[in-house]
Each structure stands twice: as structure tokens, then as C-alpha cells.
Scaffold this active site. Structure first.
Site, PDB file in Angstrom:
ATOM      1  CB  CYS A  23      -4.234  48.943  20.370  1.00 54.60           C
ATOM      2  SG  CYS A  23      -3.723  48.701  22.056  1.00 54.60           S
ATOM      3  NE  ARG A  68      -9.128  47.309  16.694  1.00 51.14           N
ATOM      4  CZ  ARG A  68      -8.707  46.214  16.076  1.00 51.14           C
ATOM      5  NH1 ARG A  68      -9.313  45.800  14.991  1.00 51.14           N
ATOM      6  NH2 ARG A  68      -7.675  45.533  16.527  1.00 51.14           N
ATOM      7  CD1 TRP A  74      -9.542  48.589  25.830  1.00 49.42           C
ATOM      8  CD2 TRP A  74      -8.085  47.003  26.406  1.00 49.42           C
ATOM      9  NE1 TRP A  74     -10.165  47.745  26.719  1.00 49.42           N
ATOM     10  CE2 TRP A  74      -9.293  46.757  27.091  1.00 49.42           C
ATOM     11  CE3 TRP A  74      -7.018  46.121  26.623  1.00 49.42           C
ATOM     12  CZ2 TRP A  74      -9.469  45.691  27.958  1.00 49.42           C
ATOM     13  CZ3 TRP A  74      -7.198  45.055  27.498  1.00 49.42           C
ATOM     14  CH2 TRP A  74      -8.421  44.851  28.155  1.00 49.42           C
ATOM     15  CG  ASN A  96      -3.366  45.889  18.132  1.00 48.35           C
ATOM     16  OD1 ASN A  96      -3.492  45.621  19.327  1.00 48.35           O
ATOM     17  ND2 ASN A  96      -4.324  45.686  17.258  1.00 48.35           N
ATOM     18  N   GLY A  97      -0.480  44.881  20.327  1.00 52.93           N
ATOM     19  CA  GLY A  97       0.085  43.581  20.711  1.00 52.93           C
ATOM     20  C   GLY A  97       0.853  43.707  22.006  1.00 52.93           C
ATOM     21  CD  GLU A 132     -25.076  36.547  24.178  1.00 54.13           C
ATOM     22  OE1 GLU A 132     -24.088  36.103  24.783  1.00 54.13           O
ATOM     23  OE2 GLU A 132     -24.994  37.530  23.409  1.00 54.13           O
ATOM     24  CE  LYS A 163     -24.336  40.800  24.314  1.00 55.27           C
ATOM     25  NZ  LYS A 163     -23.746  39.786  23.514  1.00 55.27           N
ATOM     26  CD  GLU A 199     -21.254  42.407  26.320  1.00 55.18           C
ATOM     27  OE1 GLU A 199     -20.026  42.285  26.275  1.00 55.18           O
ATOM     28  OE2 GLU A 199     -22.011  41.799  25.549  1.00 55.18           O
ATOM     29  CG  HIS A 206     -29.140  22.536  43.145  1.00 54.02           C
ATOM     30  ND1 HIS A 206     -29.375  21.511  44.040  1.00 54.02           N
ATOM     31  CD2 HIS A 206     -29.827  22.218  42.020  1.00 54.02           C
ATOM     32  CE1 HIS A 206     -30.155  20.606  43.466  1.00 54.02           C
ATOM     33  NE2 HIS A 206     -30.446  21.017  42.245  1.00 54.02           N
ATOM     34  CE  LYS A 251     -18.080  43.619  17.573  1.00 56.79           C
ATOM     35  NZ  LYS A 251     -19.182  42.935  18.269  1.00 56.79           N
TER      36      LYS A 251
HETATM   37  C1  F6R Z   1     -19.960  39.967  24.189  1.00 60.95           C
HETATM   38  C2  F6R Z   1     -18.817  39.900  23.326  1.00 60.95           C
HETATM   39  C3  F6R Z   1     -17.619  39.170  23.816  1.00 60.95           C
HETATM   40  C4  F6R Z   1     -17.043  38.341  22.669  1.00 60.95           C
HETATM   41  C5  F6R Z   1     -15.712  37.705  23.076  1.00 60.95           C
HETATM   42  C6  F6R Z   1     -15.160  36.819  21.970  1.00 60.95           C
HETATM   43  O1  F6R Z   1     -20.993  40.716  23.615  1.00 60.95           O
HETATM   44  O2  F6R Z   1     -18.826  40.422  22.255  1.00 60.95           O
HETATM   45  O3  F6R Z   1     -17.910  38.352  24.894  1.00 60.95           O
HETATM   46  O4  F6R Z   1     -17.967  37.369  22.317  1.00 60.95           O
HETATM   47  O5  F6R Z   1     -14.793  38.713  23.361  1.00 60.95           O
HETATM   48  O6  F6R Z   1     -14.997  37.566  20.811  1.00 60.95           O
HETATM   49  P1  F6R Z   1     -14.919  36.901  19.391  1.00 60.95           P
HETATM   50  O7  F6R Z   1     -16.255  36.348  19.061  1.00 60.95           O
HETATM   51  O8  F6R Z   1     -14.507  38.015  18.482  1.00 60.95           O
HETATM   52  O9  F6R Z   1     -13.897  35.822  19.461  1.00 60.95           O
END
Ligand code: F6R
Length: 629
Positions: free
Chosen positions: A2, A27, A74, A100-101, A502, A506, A509, A525, A624
């Protein structure tokens, strides 16, 4: 998650609120709303979905209000529907709140308020807040501290983590802002004040920012800002001037923030190295000088035996590489744990341990809570168990930075694209520097090897530039071949195994394609059963210890008809024989290779998603800054 924006001043609130919410879109959210007060009327407009739906509703409504609050939601409690969107109001619509929370005790408060005649219109936890505030408001709105007092009483009854912005129709010159374990900031303008859950919302308006701390309430009026604690005691606080530039939150001609941020990586790596490398360390006068200057206190390194790293998502992947580096270069046993798991099953307390929290947002609830757990379980123990907590982040103003003892600021600045790219490579650079610092202190590497690695690090920005210039087009063209692909497998070994994870993250997502990352040696395996001509396998095959093994694991996949893509170094002839498609990176020392090998995978994911017409910067369901547990 949020986003909150609030405004009080002399400008039209609606346009400031909408502009702020747009800058918080990254976000992640699924509904939005604003509330304003003008001529004794509190107006609240909300809409499900994207902000343009809200804009549309506001289009024909001339609203000159000079005070208001806005929110992007959110969904946590209650579906993403208009009636659950914020702001929420009390029974007679005289108090409006955005949050937010999560209010953990909302059920019992809701029952108590229903028994008193309050009518609830949503399924959210937030709605209890305006109802509770209205319970504490004076009968007549003539008590000048009425709203502040009522909010103070109400927040003392809330349990959980929350950031709030509140307005009341009988208090048209007051915007009240509250922080309890969820971030919120105050912006100081000329005769105007702002609040926001994130500094990006305020960058165009002001750089004078006050970070509220937990248990603080701000009353903003056109004449000033007053800060109180939850007991009503006035506090003295001074804003800081931030040096974020406006351009950090603009696309600057790129189609998406993610693409811009991929291209920012050479500069980010350069800046991080410039910040922490000691010039002249290997000159005649610099003999016996540590090449790395992280500026951590000496007490951090005293009798160091272990390192423990806590993180989530992409930051967890960076931490796996951090573990590899700290163990292989400095010889210090290192644990990496998901912060969300550590909270409920912490590993036994280790002596003489540095604990590192890694987070790009600096606000991930699980990471912050895991660090708190670690900090508090060490209180009162003998000295060798004392907490030494380090943060690795690009947000030096974040909650993480304020709660840890020390930080490594990775210098990546604000990242807007939800998929982490430049913040990841910057975290890796943070780990290279830390591992080399520890290796130097323990004499774990020869000076010659240290020099080689430092020269290798310094070459990386130029190599990333070469890679981006040389490969971006061909990777974009390659994506045409995956129009209908539904599954991908990524494999890597050693230091590039986390890059396989990773690469898969990527891709899934932002393109919603199913993808898995495995250590190449594990393929046989189990996962090899998934392979056929429809499932491409991407192998990261950097020259070094595990190169031959990765090639032979790739051959195993090829024998099952899988289409093989290889991330390989320039002029790798052997690889050309094995792989169907090659994604090249410049020649590099194996131990430094993750910084380069991840970039073709970032580009591949980006172009696959962009080609499918997906919302690359704000993928569905993602946020985010993950501020819920
Ligand atoms: C993937 C991504 C998420 C964050 C995760 C942790 O691209 O951005 O997997 O890495 O939500 O977020 P932070 O780094 O802000 O703790």
C-alpha cells in the site's frame, strides 16, 4: 505494498495526491482512493484497479480542497473491491483514514464498535480505525486538540504494524500522521506539508524530509508540524535534506523502468566501488593498507567466527552468493536463511557472529522482524554473543538502516521496477567488498590475488557496458522464439547456482512463465523428468572450476531433446558445439562472473515479458516493498 500520500497547504490537493500515488504505483496495488475536505464537506472517492479508474471518476469533479489523503491498496484483509479500498470513514463520514500495515486486533475492536452501534461497510482491518477515532472525538468539534487527542487514544488501542494518515471534517486545517512499525515520512514545503509512505512520492515537491519513528504522531497544519509520542508528549525533531534527484523516478526515454535500471548497472557498480575502494592501497606508500574501506567499527570484526545472513527473494539470492564469497575468500562459515523462516525457527545462537540483513527496499517486514528477533534474543548475553547487525541496502534512509548498527549503502539509489535488477548487482558488489575486507583482515588471500580481484572488480562497469551494447539487440531478437513457451529450466553450479535461481525468478515474476532454477548437478536427481523439446534449458557456463561439469549436465538435457541456451564468455568455442543459442558475456574470472552472467538473464526476461505486452514494471500480485508478513 500500500502507498500513502497526504497533503495540506495552498495548492490543489487532488492533483498532488494523484501525482504522488502515481509515483507510488511501482509498490504494487489493486485499488486506490482519496479523501479531501473543502467547505465543511469530507469527500471520498475510490476505485478498484488502476489509478486511471480513479482519475476517471475525479475528472468532472472540480475540487479545490487544500487538504487530503490518498492511498493505493494491495489487498490483505478483504478482496480488491471498491468498498474495501481506502480511505475508510466512520459512521457519519466525518473522519477518513488511510493505512499501510495490519491491525492485528481488529476483530475484537470491530465487535466492540458494532456493539456500540457502528456500522461497518468493508471487510478490512483498517475500517476499525476511523470508527475508533470517532468514539474519542469531543461531542462538539470546538476542542482544538480534539482530533489529535482522539487519534492518540485510538492508536494506543491498536496492535500490529501500521502507518496512518487521517483527516477530520471538523478539523479542516489538520493532517494527522502516525507511525508504528510501518514506514511513513513527512515532507516540508513552503507553507505546505506532505506525508508519504515512500520518499519517491515527494521528490518533485521537496527534499526536506522527516522520518517518523515508531510510536510517533505528527500534526501537520499550514503553519507547522508538531510531533508527539503516543503518550501525548511533544518531541523535538529536525528534517533532513535528501539528495535524491528527480530523474531517479523518471523513465528518461526508456520504455520501462526495468530496462532503464538494467542499463544503470555500470554506473551503480562504479559508484559503489568508488565509495568503498581505498585508492592507492597497493602503491609503495600504501603497503599494508586495507584495500576496502567499509567504515565498520573494529568491534564488528573482533574474534569473528561466523556470518549469518537474513533476506527474502532476490536479496536472498544475492545472499547465497555472499555466502560463497565469504566462505571461499575469507574462510568464515556463513549461514543464509530466509527471513520469513528464521523468525519462527531461528538457528541456535552462535558466538562472535555478524548478522547481515539484505534488502533493497529496506522495508521488507519479514527481514526487519527477523533482525529484531536476532537482536533481542542476544540482549543480556555474555559479550561474545552480543548482536553485531549489518544492513546491506540501497536505501540508507529506510527502516532497516535505522534499526541496524551499521550499513553498507550499495549506492543503487531508488529502484522503481518491481523486478530487482540494479539493486541485486549492487548487493553483490556489497558482498564482494565485505568478503575482500574480511579476507584481507584474516590474510586469507595473497596480495597478488587480492589485487587481481580488485582489478577485476574495477573492470566490471566497462564490461557490463560492452555486454549491454553488444548483446541487448540479439537477446531481444531471440525472445521471438519463445512466444509459446510455458516452462523454462535454469541451471548453474557453484557461484552461478544462485544466478540460475535469480534468472528463473526474474522470468516468472514479470512474464508469468513457469521457471525453475537448479544446481546443474541436481538436474538428474528429478527435474530431468520435466524435459522435452518444449522446455528450454538455460545453463550458466562460466570458465572455471565447474565449467566442464555444467557442460556435461547441459549435454544430459540435450539428450532429452531440450533446447539449450548457454550463458558463456566471448569466444567460447566448446560451448558453441553444445548450445543451440549463446548469450555472451565478456571474459571474466569465475568468482566475479555472477555480476555479468545475470545481465543476459535480466534482458531475456525483460524482452519476453515486454513482447507479451505485460506490465513489466508492475507485475500482477507483486509489490516492490513487501511490508506485510
Ligand atoms: C524480485 C524481488 C523480490 C524481492 C523481495 C525482497 O525481483 O524484487 O523477490 O527481492 O521481495 O525485497 P527486499 O530486497 O526489498 O527485502
Amino acid at each position: 505494498m500500500c502507498g500513502i500520500v497526504g497533503y495540506i497547504g495552498t495548492q490543489t490537493a487532488v492533483s498532488i495526491l494523484l501525482g504522488g500515488l502515481e509515483r507510488l504505483e511501482y509498490r504494487g496495488y489493486d485499488s486506490a482512493g482519496i479523501a479531501t475536505i473543502d467547505e465543511g464537506i469530507l469527500r471520498c472517492v475510490r476505485a478498484k484497479g488502476k489509478l486511471y479508474n480513479l482519475r476517471e471518476k475525479l475528472e468532472h469533479d472540480v475540487n479545490p480542497a487544500r487538504i487530503g489523503i490518498g492511498h493505493t491498496r494491495w489487498a490483505t484483509h478483504g478482496k480488491p473491491e471498491e468498498h474495501n479500498a481506502h480511505p475508510h470513514r466512520d459512521n457519519d463520514g466525518s473522519v477518513a483514514v488511510v493505512q499501510n500495515g495490519i491491525v492485528e486486533n481488529y476483530q475484537s475492536l470491530r465487535e466492540e464498535l458494532i456493539a456500540k452501534g457502528h456500522i461497518f461497510r468493508s471487510e478490512t482491518d483498517t475500517e476499525v480505525i476511523p470508527h475508533l477515532i470517532s468514539e474519542y472525538l469531543p461531542e462538539e468539534g470546538d476542542d482544538s486538540d480534539g482530533l489529535l487527542n482522539a487519534v492518540t487514544k485510538a492508536v494506543n488501542r491498536l496492535e500490529g504494524a501500521f502507518a496512518l494518515a487521517i483527516i477530520g471534517v471538523d478539523y479542516p486545517d489538520e493532517l494527522i500522521v502516525v507511525r508504528q512499525n510501518a514506514p511513513i515520512i513527512i515532507g516540508f514545503g513552503q507553507g505546505e506539508f506532505f506525508c508519504a509512505s515512500d520518499v519517491t512520492a515527494l521528490i518533485p515537491h521537496t527534499h526536506a524530509i522527516l522520518y517518523l519513528e515508531n510510536g510517533e504522531i505528527a500534526r501537520l497544519t499550514p503553519l507547522g508540524a508538531e510531533i508527539y509520542d503516543f503518550k501525548g508528549k511533544r518531541l523535538r525533531k529536525t528534517p533532513k535534506i535528501l539528495d535524491w534527484s528527480h530523474s531517479t523516478v523518471e523513465k528518461q526515454g526508456y520504455r520501462h523502468f526495468m530496462l532503464k535500471e538494467i542499463h544503470e548497472q555500470p554506473d551503480v557498480v562504479r559508484l559503489c566501488l568508488d565509495t568503498y575502494l581505498q585508492l592507492g592501497w597497493n602503491s609503495e606508500n600504501g603497503k599494508n593498507v586495507n584495500p576496502i574501506k567499509l567504515n565498520l567499527p573494529e568491534t564488528f570484526y573482533e574474534n569473528l567466527e561466523y556470518v549469518q545472513i537474513l533476506a527474502c527473494g532476490t536479496s536472498w539470492h544475492a545472499s547465497l552468493i555472499g555466502k560463497y564469497l565469504i566462505e571461499q575468500l575469507a574462510g568464515i562459515p556463513t549461514l543464509v536463511q530466509y527471513a520469513s523462516e528464521f523468525r519462527y525457527a531461528p538457528s541456535p545462537i552462535l558466538p562472535n557472529t555478524i548478522t547481515i540483513g539484505v534488502t533493497q527496499s529496506g522495508e521488507t517486514a519479514d527481514t526487519l522482524a527477523a533482525l529484531e528477533t536476532e537482536k533481542y534474543r542476544r540482549v543480556g548475553l555474555e559479550d561474545k554473543y552480543r548482536a553485531r547487525i549489518l544492513g546491506i541496502t540501497n536505501r540508507p534512509e529506510s527502516t532497516l538502516a535505522n534499526m541496524v548498527d551499521e550499513i553498507i549503502n550499495t549506492q543503487a539509489g531508488i529502484e522503481v521496477g518491481v523486478a530487482a535488477t540494479k539493486s541485486f548487482t549492487a548487493q553483490l558488489i556489497g558482498f564482494y567488498l565485505l568478503a575482500l575486507d574480511l579476507a584481507y583482515r584474516r590474510r586469507g588471500l595473497s596480495l597478488q590475488r587480492l589485487e587481481e580481484l580488485i582489478e577485476g572488480l574495477k573492470a566490471l562497469p566497462g564490461q557490463i557496458e560492452t555486454l549491454l551494447e553488444g548483446q541487448a539487440k540479439s537477446i531481444e531478437e531471440l525472445t521471438h522464439e519463445f512466444n509459446d513457451t510455458q516452462d523454462f529450466i535454469f541451471v548453474g553450479r557453484g557461484i552461478n547456482f544462485p544466478i540460475a535461481l535469480e534468472g528463473a525468478l526474474k522470468l516468472k515474476e514479470i512474464s508469468y512463465i513457469h521457471a525453475e532454477g537448479y544446481p546443474a548437478g541436481e538436474l538428474k536427481h528429478g527435474p530431468i523428468a520435466l524435459l522435452d523439446a518444449k522446455v528450454p534449458v538455460i545453463a550458466i557456463a562460466m570458465p572455471g572450476k565447474v565449467y566442464d561439469k555444467v557442460l556435461s549436465n547441459a549435454q544430459e538435457a540435450k539428450a532429452r531433446d531440450a533446447r539449450l541456451l548457454g550463458v558463456v564468455v566471448d569466444n567460447d568455442r566448446a560451448a558453441a558445439e553444445v548450445f543451440d543459442n549463446l548469450l555472451y558475456v565478456p571474459q571474466v574470472d569465475e568468482i566475479l562472473s555472477p555480476i555479468l552472467s545475470v545481465i543476459p538473464l535480466q534482458l531475456l526476461s525483460y524482452h519476453i515479458a515486454a513482447k507479451r505486452g505485460l506490465d513489466v514494471d508492475q507485475p500482477r500480485n507483486l509489490a516492490k516493498s513487501v511490508t506485510v508478513e
